[in-house]
Design a protein around this motif. Structure first.
Motif, short mmCIF file in Angstrom:
data_model
loop_
_atom_site.label_atom_id
_atom_site.label_comp_id
_atom_site.label_asym_id
_atom_site.label_seq_id
_atom_site.Cartn_x
_atom_site.Cartn_y
_atom_site.Cartn_z
N PRO A 120 0.58 -3.37 0.40
CA PRO A 120 0.04 -4.01 1.61
C PRO A 120 1.09 -4.21 2.70
CG PRO A 120 -0.77 -5.12 -0.34
CD PRO A 120 0.29 -4.18 -0.78
N SER A 121 2.34 -4.49 2.32
CA SER A 121 3.40 -4.68 3.33
C SER A 121 3.63 -3.40 4.11
CB SER A 121 4.70 -5.13 2.65
OG SER A 121 4.51 -6.39 2.02
N LEU A 122 3.71 -2.29 3.41
CA LEU A 122 3.93 -1.02 4.10
C LEU A 122 2.74 -0.69 5.01
CD1 LEU A 122 5.76 1.43 4.50
CD2 LEU A 122 4.66 2.50 2.51
N SER A 123 1.51 -0.93 4.52
CA SER A 123 0.33 -0.67 5.34
C SER A 123 0.31 -1.57 6.56
CB SER A 123 -0.94 -0.90 4.52
OG SER A 123 -0.97 -0.02 3.42
N LEU A 126 3.29 -11.80 3.41
CA LEU A 126 3.49 -10.89 2.28
C LEU A 126 4.94 -10.87 1.83
CD1 LEU A 126 1.22 -7.90 3.37
CD2 LEU A 126 0.80 -9.45 1.47
N LEU A 127 5.86 -10.96 2.78
CA LEU A 127 7.29 -10.86 2.45
C LEU A 127 7.93 -12.23 2.24
CD1 LEU A 127 8.29 -8.09 5.02
CD2 LEU A 127 7.84 -7.83 2.57
N HIS A 128 7.10 -13.24 2.03
CA HIS A 128 7.63 -14.59 1.84
C HIS A 128 8.57 -14.62 0.64
CE1 HIS A 128 7.81 -18.94 1.80
NE2 HIS A 128 7.49 -18.94 0.51
N GLY A 129 9.77 -15.06 0.84
CA GLY A 129 10.76 -15.15 -0.21
C GLY A 129 11.68 -13.95 -0.29
N ARG A 149 8.55 0.07 -2.42
CA ARG A 149 7.35 0.49 -3.15
C ARG A 149 7.70 1.54 -4.21
NH1 ARG A 149 2.22 3.14 -0.14
NH2 ARG A 149 3.73 4.86 0.04
N VAL A 150 8.59 2.49 -3.85
CA VAL A 150 9.00 3.50 -4.83
C VAL A 150 9.70 2.83 -6.02
CG1 VAL A 150 10.55 5.45 -5.21
CG2 VAL A 150 9.13 5.37 -3.16
#
Length: 535
Positions: free
Chosen positions: A60-63, A111-114, A181-182
């Motif tokens: 979801p972060s990348l999208s 989404l990137l919290h932390g 993601r990879v």
């Protein structure tokens, strides 16, 4: 070294019982299974965590980063078109891009919290966007619509370089998100591989544990039980000297020892039984010889003894008829004593012969109608019945498999006693009943006679036992003893009802098909003593 130190110590495990082995085995199995479960749970948790991070955060972060780039590109396109043309319609994509930018930036921040590094990337993108909007986008958007001013055209030309900074920040952000993601996918794949190995190992360990438990049960329980069963079969086949070897856990060894003790006990009992059988065989042979002697005695009593007795009786009666009254009164009395004694002796011998024949001579069992037998008995007792005016009634009597002669003697003695032992001045009333009870027929003969005291309820069935003198009531004292012998020969019992007070009630049972085992005809010592007393 002392003697105690030289003695081998018993192994500690040899004292363990089956229950203890099972408890230890189950406890160890539960511990192993618990450890395997914890390991599997950890691997499953790790796999789930990585999977959730990949599906809920990294992808979801990348999208969202791509959608953020799209929103910024829409802003740049709208600003450039408005700056070059001055047409207000170009500000629509710009304004929508601002709204989308805020939404996507906020989603990406959540989404990137932390994740400090990725938040720094997002911060760099925001700073580049802020510089571009401050220098290029906002001034151009604030310009009035119409023909574009020269300043707006210059800003549009210089805005391309500022937006390239945004593109560079976005590419850097997206590249790192792709790498994350990879990496997450690689971690997930390695974790799945580890999970497969862990669960494969768990399956192998469970199979090994099951095999170990099975082998332990086979060696510790099944094999000792099979050996014990084999020893028991050998003993059951007749080899009672075959020992039982204790094997297995302590309780199975104790069981084997107890069974072997029982085997030794049985061997001793069998030896004692064999010795007793030999003694019984010897006694049976003696009894057979005694019965043969009794048969000879019965023959002598029925022929040789009665012949001189008849002569004594005949000549004493002849002496009384010819010389009665010619001698003195005492001589006539002596002659009467002699005649009476000879007659009683003849009757006694006849009754004894009939008593000895029960179960020995009279043993022809057949289906008989007791109503018919009772009619024959009443016909034989018709004289006594008519003299006393006795009233005899009975219920319907059943059919039985019995000896007809013995049944006639049974009814004749019971009804004859009821007629004979009547109350003075009172007409005898006799009633006979029959009822089925617990597989037997129960009969009662009830009269209104003089009755039998309860203390004599057992003595009256002893041969020669009399409750009255021969002068009061005639008889040899054998009748009820013969009834008892006949009833027992037909598989029943006979008693006097002690609760009946208005006379006598004789109760006896007969089996529908009695066993035809002849009773011994030898007279016991008490019977011989009673015979001597009767004489």
């Amino acid at each position: 070294m002392t003697g105690d130190e030289r003695q081998p110590r018993p192994r500690r495990l040899s004292t363990w019982t089956t229950r203890r082995w099972l408890r230890v085995g189950v406890a160890a199995s539960l511990v192993v299974l618990a450890l395997l479960g914890v390991a599997g749970a950890l691997v499953m948790g790790r796999t789930q965590s990585i999977s959730n991070n990949l599906t809920d955060v990294r992808s979801p972060s990348l999208s969202t980063a791509f959608r953020l780039e799209t929103a910024l590109v829409n802003q740049e396109t709208g600003i450039r078109g408005y700056g070059l043309t001055g047409i207000p319609d170009f500000l629509g994509p710009y304004r929508q891009g601002l709204v989308d930018q805020k939404a996507h930036a906020r989603s990406l921040e959540e989404l990137l919290h932390g994740d400090r590094a990725r938040l720094d990337d997002l911060k760099a993108v925001r700073e580049a966007v802020d510089r571009w909007q401050e220098k290029i986008a906002r001034p151009i958007a604030a310009a009035p619509p119409g023909s574009p001013p020269s300043l707006a055209a210059e800003q549009v030309a210089g805005g391309k370089a500022a937006f390239d900074d945004i593109r560079a920040a976005l590419e850097s952000q997206q590249e790192r998100l792709r790498e994350d993601r990879v990496q997450a996918r690689a971690d997930l794949q390695s974790t799945v591989t580890l999970r497969n190995w862990v669960f494969g190992t768990i399956a192998l360990l469970m199979i090994a544990l099951a095999a170990l438990v099975f082998e332990g049960l086979r060696r510790g329980i099944n094999r000792p039980l099979e050996r014990l069963g084999a020893d028991a079969r050998i003993i059951a086949a007749g080899d009672f000297d075959h020992p039982i070897t204790p094997t297995g856990p302590a309780d199975l060894r104790r069981l084997s020892g107890e069974i072997d003790f029982m085997r030794r006990r049985l061997v001793r009992e069998l030896a004692f039984t064999e010795e007793a059988r030999l003694r019984l065989d010897a006694q049976a042979a003696d009894l057979q010889r005694s019965n043969a002697e009794l048969e000879q005695f019965a023959y002598v009593a029925s022929h040789d003894l009665q012949e001189p007795l008849r002569k004594v009786s005949s000549f004493t009666q002849l002496l009384r008829r010819r010389y009665g009254g010619q001698l003195d009164e005492r001589a006539d009395q002596y002659i009467d004593f002699a005649v009476d004694g000879a007659n009683r002796m003849q009757t006694l011998i006849s009754d004894l012969l009939n008593f000895s024949r029960v179960g020995r001579v009279h043993n022809a069992h057949q289906s008989i109608d007791l109503d018919t037998v009772l009619e024959e008995t009443l016909a034989a007792l018709s004289v006594a019945v008519e003299e006393t005016g006795a009233t005899i009634t009975h219920d319907p009597l059943p059919d039985l498999v019995a000896d007809p002669s013995q049944m006639v003697m049974l009814w004749q003695n019971l009804i004859g006693n009821a007629v004979k032992f009547r109350r003075p001045g009172e007409t005898p009333r006799i009633h006979i009943t029959a009822a089925r009870e617990a597989g037997l027929w129960r009969f009662t003969v009830t009269d209104n006679g003089i009755g039998i005291p309860p203390e004599y309820a057992e003595k009256i069935f002893v041969i020669f036992q009399r409750l009255h003198t021969k002068d009061t009531y005639s008889g040899s004292g054998i009748g009820l003893a013969m009834c008892k012998k006949i009833v027992e020969f037909h598989g029943g019992t006979i008693t006097v009802d002690p609760e009946y007070r208005n006379g006598t009630r004789m109760t006896f049972t007969l089996a529908p098909e009695p066993s035809q085992s002849p009773l011994p005809s030898a007279l016991p010592e008490a019977t011989r003593a009673n015979a001597e007393a009767a004489r």
